[in-house]
Each structure stands twice: as structure tokens, then as C-alpha cells.
Design a protein around this motif. Structure first.
Motif, PDB file in Angstrom:
ATOM      1  N   ASP A 101       0.812  -1.219   0.000  1.00 37.36           N
ATOM      2  CA  ASP A 101       0.000   0.000   0.000  1.00 37.36           C
ATOM      3  C   ASP A 101       0.843   1.265   0.000  1.00 37.36           C
ATOM      4  N   PHE A 102       1.980   1.221   0.700  1.00 33.14           N
ATOM      5  CA  PHE A 102       2.783   2.439   0.792  1.00 33.14           C
ATOM      6  C   PHE A 102       3.408   2.788  -0.552  1.00 33.14           C
ATOM      7  N   ILE A 103       4.003   1.801  -1.201  1.00 31.52           N
ATOM      8  CA  ILE A 103       4.608   2.099  -2.503  1.00 31.52           C
ATOM      9  C   ILE A 103       3.522   2.527  -3.484  1.00 31.52           C
ATOM     10  N   ALA A 104       2.328   1.951  -3.341  1.00 27.59           N
ATOM     11  CA  ALA A 104       1.212   2.338  -4.206  1.00 27.59           C
ATOM     12  C   ALA A 104       0.891   3.825  -4.041  1.00 27.59           C
ATOM     13  N   SER A 105       0.954   4.302  -2.809  1.00 21.48           N
ATOM     14  CA  SER A 105       0.612   5.708  -2.550  1.00 21.48           C
ATOM     15  C   SER A 105       1.633   6.672  -3.131  1.00 21.48           C
ATOM     16  N   THR A 106       2.864   6.196  -3.366  1.00 23.55           N
ATOM     17  CA  THR A 106       3.914   7.086  -3.867  1.00 23.55           C
ATOM     18  C   THR A 106       3.982   7.142  -5.392  1.00 23.55           C
ATOM     19  N   ILE A 107       3.359   6.190  -6.069  1.00 22.39           N
ATOM     20  CA  ILE A 107       3.491   6.110  -7.533  1.00 22.39           C
ATOM     21  C   ILE A 107       2.984   7.369  -8.238  1.00 22.39           C
ATOM     22  N   PRO A 108       1.746   7.827  -7.969  1.00 24.90           N
ATOM     23  CA  PRO A 108       1.299   9.045  -8.665  1.00 24.90           C
ATOM     24  C   PRO A 108       2.128  10.271  -8.305  1.00 24.90           C
ATOM     25  N   TYR A 109       2.668  10.292  -7.095  1.00 23.58           N
ATOM     26  CA  TYR A 109       3.532  11.401  -6.671  1.00 23.58           C
ATOM     27  C   TYR A 109       4.792  11.446  -7.538  1.00 23.58           C
ATOM     28  N   GLU A 145      -4.616  14.403 -11.636  1.00 27.19           N
ATOM     29  CA  GLU A 145      -5.444  15.137 -10.681  1.00 27.19           C
ATOM     30  C   GLU A 145      -4.569  16.028  -9.809  1.00 27.19           C
ATOM     31  N   PHE A 146      -3.366  15.559  -9.504  1.00 22.71           N
ATOM     32  CA  PHE A 146      -2.436  16.345  -8.694  1.00 22.71           C
ATOM     33  C   PHE A 146      -1.871  17.509  -9.505  1.00 22.71           C
ATOM     34  N   VAL A 147      -1.324  17.163 -10.672  1.00 20.73           N
ATOM     35  CA  VAL A 147      -0.710  18.156 -11.561  1.00 20.73           C
ATOM     36  C   VAL A 147      -1.190  17.863 -12.984  1.00 20.73           C
ATOM     37  N   PRO A 148      -2.117  18.650 -13.513  1.00 17.36           N
ATOM     38  CA  PRO A 148      -2.628  18.404 -14.868  1.00 17.36           C
ATOM     39  C   PRO A 148      -1.506  18.422 -15.902  1.00 17.36           C
ATOM     40  N   ASN A 149      -1.601  17.509 -16.857  1.00 18.82           N
ATOM     41  CA  ASN A 149      -0.598  17.421 -17.914  1.00 18.82           C
ATOM     42  C   ASN A 149      -1.300  16.989 -19.196  1.00 18.82           C
ATOM     43  N   ASN A 150      -1.270  17.839 -20.205  1.00 19.64           N
ATOM     44  CA  ASN A 150      -2.017  17.575 -21.435  1.00 19.64           C
ATOM     45  C   ASN A 150      -1.533  16.331 -22.166  1.00 19.64           C
ATOM     46  N   TYR A 198      -9.380  -1.518  -7.789  1.00 19.83           N
ATOM     47  CA  TYR A 198      -9.670  -1.344  -6.365  1.00 19.83           C
ATOM     48  C   TYR A 198      -8.732  -0.308  -5.764  1.00 19.83           C
ATOM     49  N   SER A 199      -9.291   0.635  -5.021  1.00 21.63           N
ATOM     50  CA  SER A 199      -8.487   1.632  -4.318  1.00 21.63           C
ATOM     51  C   SER A 199      -9.053   1.797  -2.921  1.00 21.63           C
ATOM     52  N   ALA A 200      -8.186   1.691  -1.922  1.00 22.21           N
ATOM     53  CA  ALA A 200      -8.645   1.770  -0.535  1.00 22.21           C
ATOM     54  C   ALA A 200      -9.009   3.189  -0.123  1.00 22.21           C
ATOM     55  N   GLY A 201      -8.668   4.179  -0.926  1.00 25.31           N
ATOM     56  CA  GLY A 201      -8.933   5.563  -0.550  1.00 25.31           C
ATOM     57  C   GLY A 201      -9.847   6.275  -1.523  1.00 25.31           C
ATOM     58  N   LYS A 202     -10.591   7.241  -0.997  1.00 23.83           N
ATOM     59  CA  LYS A 202     -11.381   8.110  -1.852  1.00 23.83           C
ATOM     60  C   LYS A 202     -10.433   9.039  -2.610  1.00 23.83           C
ATOM     61  N   LEU A 203     -10.933   9.653  -3.661  1.00 23.93           N
ATOM     62  CA  LEU A 203     -10.098  10.554  -4.446  1.00 23.93           C
ATOM     63  C   LEU A 203      -9.557  11.687  -3.584  1.00 23.93           C
ATOM     64  N   HIS A 206      -6.430  10.814  -1.617  1.00 16.76           N
ATOM     65  CA  HIS A 206      -5.195  10.864  -2.402  1.00 16.76           C
ATOM     66  C   HIS A 206      -4.716  12.309  -2.575  1.00 16.76           C
ATOM     67  N   ILE A 207      -5.659  13.203  -2.815  1.00 16.22           N
ATOM     68  CA  ILE A 207      -5.301  14.611  -3.027  1.00 16.22           C
ATOM     69  C   ILE A 207      -4.771  15.234  -1.731  1.00 16.22           C
ATOM     70  N   LYS A 208      -5.380  14.885  -0.599  1.00 16.65           N
ATOM     71  CA  LYS A 208      -4.885  15.385   0.694  1.00 16.65           C
ATOM     72  C   LYS A 208      -3.459  14.907   0.949  1.00 16.65           C
ATOM     73  N   ARG A 209      -3.190  13.640   0.624  1.00 18.82           N
ATOM     74  CA  ARG A 209      -1.840  13.102   0.819  1.00 18.82           C
ATOM     75  C   ARG A 209      -0.837  13.844  -0.067  1.00 18.82           C
ATOM     76  N   TRP A 210      -1.254  14.129  -1.293  1.00 20.92           N
ATOM     77  CA  TRP A 210      -0.388  14.873  -2.218  1.00 20.92           C
ATOM     78  C   TRP A 210      -0.002  16.226  -1.620  1.00 20.92           C
ATOM     79  N   HIS A 211      -0.980  16.983  -1.134  1.00 21.17           N
ATOM     80  CA  HIS A 211      -0.704  18.306  -0.563  1.00 21.17           C
ATOM     81  C   HIS A 211       0.170  18.197   0.687  1.00 21.17           C
ATOM     82  N   LYS A 212      -0.044  17.156   1.460  1.00 20.66           N
ATOM     83  CA  LYS A 212       0.773  16.946   2.661  1.00 20.66           C
ATOM     84  C   LYS A 212       2.230  16.734   2.278  1.00 20.66           C
ATOM     85  N   TRP A 213       2.471  15.910   1.262  1.00 22.58           N
ATOM     86  CA  TRP A 213       3.842  15.628   0.844  1.00 22.58           C
ATOM     87  C   TRP A 213       4.497  16.849   0.214  1.00 22.58           C
ATOM     88  N   ILE A 214       3.721  17.638  -0.500  1.00 21.19           N
ATOM     89  CA  ILE A 214       4.260  18.861  -1.093  1.00 21.19           C
ATOM     90  C   ILE A 214       4.706  19.823   0.010  1.00 21.19           C
TER      91      ILE A 214
END
Length: 220
Positions: A101-109, A145-150, A198-203, A206-214
């Protein structure tokens, strides 16, 4: 080619000539025969000499994935070490993400912080080999969702259309929902629903975690 096949191939070679041409000592090759282990740079020399760089499939350990993810910016405490390309690192992380789960959370970051150097086609090819295209789409979609990219969005549309066209082909990447409570989270994540992952977290989780890490990155 796997490690057993490499060993059998090496046994047919002139080890004296290999040692002369590559600088790899015969003791190291004999150790490979017996223990099936060798330092990465030494192994790469052998593969290059034997012209097997594109055919050898080596095992990537979880520790190596963590070190490479750290190298590419993942907020983890492991020592940073580059032994894999960005695309190979992400594909390997995606492969183990269902059990980590932890490595999964870091992939989009990591994806969102490496858009400029990420080769999306190569990442796709590696995930096809591992039968993890749905998961790749899910994590890449989260990164957008974290950083839009065309470019990434266009790529996702292409992959999504391909999935719809070949729905059965990607079916094996679907994860099972373990419980009704987890399923409720899954149903509230539109990206998970889109990719049927399957994702254990709501969208918003994930966005809250992103802002926390930033914020953590800014304070370092």
C-alpha cells in the motif's frame, strides 16, 4: 532469458576470453553459477559482452524498487539509488503495488514530479509486459489530478479507448473488492471506477496526501 538460462549460456562460453574482454573475473562468474547472484554493474558488463542486454529479465527486489523510487523523488526514507530507468522503476512499483500500500501511494507522486522526463510509451510497454495496464492508467490518472498534464491526458484517452476496445484483454488487471466498507470507498473514487481498479482511498484522500507531501518537501 532468465538467470538459469544465462548460467547455461555462460557455461558454453570461453571464460578466459570473457575475463580478458570485460574485466569480469572468472571467480565472479563461478559464483554466479553456484549462487545465482552477481553485482549489478558486473552483470551488465556480461550482458553487454554477450549482446543479451535486451533479452535478459532480471529479478527486481522490493528493496531495489524502494531505492529507485526514492531516487526519483518518492517521499520515503530508503537510501536513494539509481539502478533502473524511471519507466522501469514505475512499472516495477506498479507491479508490487497490489501487495504494498505504501509504494502504491507514492506512484502518482513520482509520476507527477517527473512528467518532463517520463517516456509514456515506454512505461506503457513495460506495463503491458507485466499485465498492469489498468493500474498504470489509474496511477497516471491520479497524477493528472495532482498536476494536470495535457500529454498525459491525451495518452490516457488513447489507453482508455484501447481498453474499451479490448476489454477482455485487460480483465486480469482488475483487483477484487475485499469488503463492503472498502467497496464504498472504491465506489466514491471516479478514477478507480473508470479503470476498474480497487483503491482503498477516496479521491480526496489521495489529493490530501499529495498536498501533505508537497508541504513536507517545502519544509526540507
Amino acid at each position: 532469458m532468465n538467470i538459469d538460462q544465462l548460467v547455461e549460456h555462460l557455461k558454453k562460453q570461453n571464460l578466459t576470453e570473457i575475463e580478458r574482454a570485460t574485466g569480469v573475473r572468472r571467480q565472479s562468474i563461478y559464483a554466479l553459477f553456484q549462487k545465482h547472484t552477481m553485482q549489478l554493474d558486473t552483470l551488465n558488463k556480461l550482458l553487454h559482452y554477450l549482446d543479451l542486454e535486451n533479452s535478459f529479465e532480471r529479478h527486481v527486489s522490493t528493496e531495489e524498487i524502494y531505492k529507485n523510487m526514492r531516487y526519483y523523488g518518492a517521499p520515503i526514507n530508503n537510501k536513494a539509488e539509481k539502478s533502473l530507468s524511471l519507466e522501469d522503476t514505475l512499472a516495477s512499483a506498479i507491479e508490487i503495488s497490489q501487495a504494498d500500500d505504501f509504494i502504491a501511494s507514492t506512484i502518482p507522486y513520482v509520476i507527477a514530479n517527473n512528467y518532463s522526463t517520463l517516456n509514456l510509451i515506454k512505461l506503457f510497454q513495460e506495463c503491458v509486459k507485466k499485465d498492469k495496464v489498468r493500474l498504470m492508467g489509474f496511477y497516471l490518472n491520479l497524477a493528472c489530478e495532482f498536476v494536470p498534464n495535457n500529454e498525459a491526458k491525451t495518452f490516457l484517452e488513447m489507453v482508455s479507448n484501447m481498453y474499451k476496445f479490448n476489454k477482455q484483454h485487460w480483465e486480469s488487471a482488475t483487483l477484487k473488492i475485499p469488503s463492503p466498507s472498502i467497496q464504498s470507498h472504491y465506489m466514491q473514487n471516479p478514477i478507480a471506477l473508470k479503470w476498474k481498479v480497487y483503491s482503498a482511498g477516496k479521491l480526496e484522500d489521495h489529493i490530501k496526501r499529495w498536498h501533505k507531501w508537497i508541504q513536507l518537501r517545502k519544509t526540507k
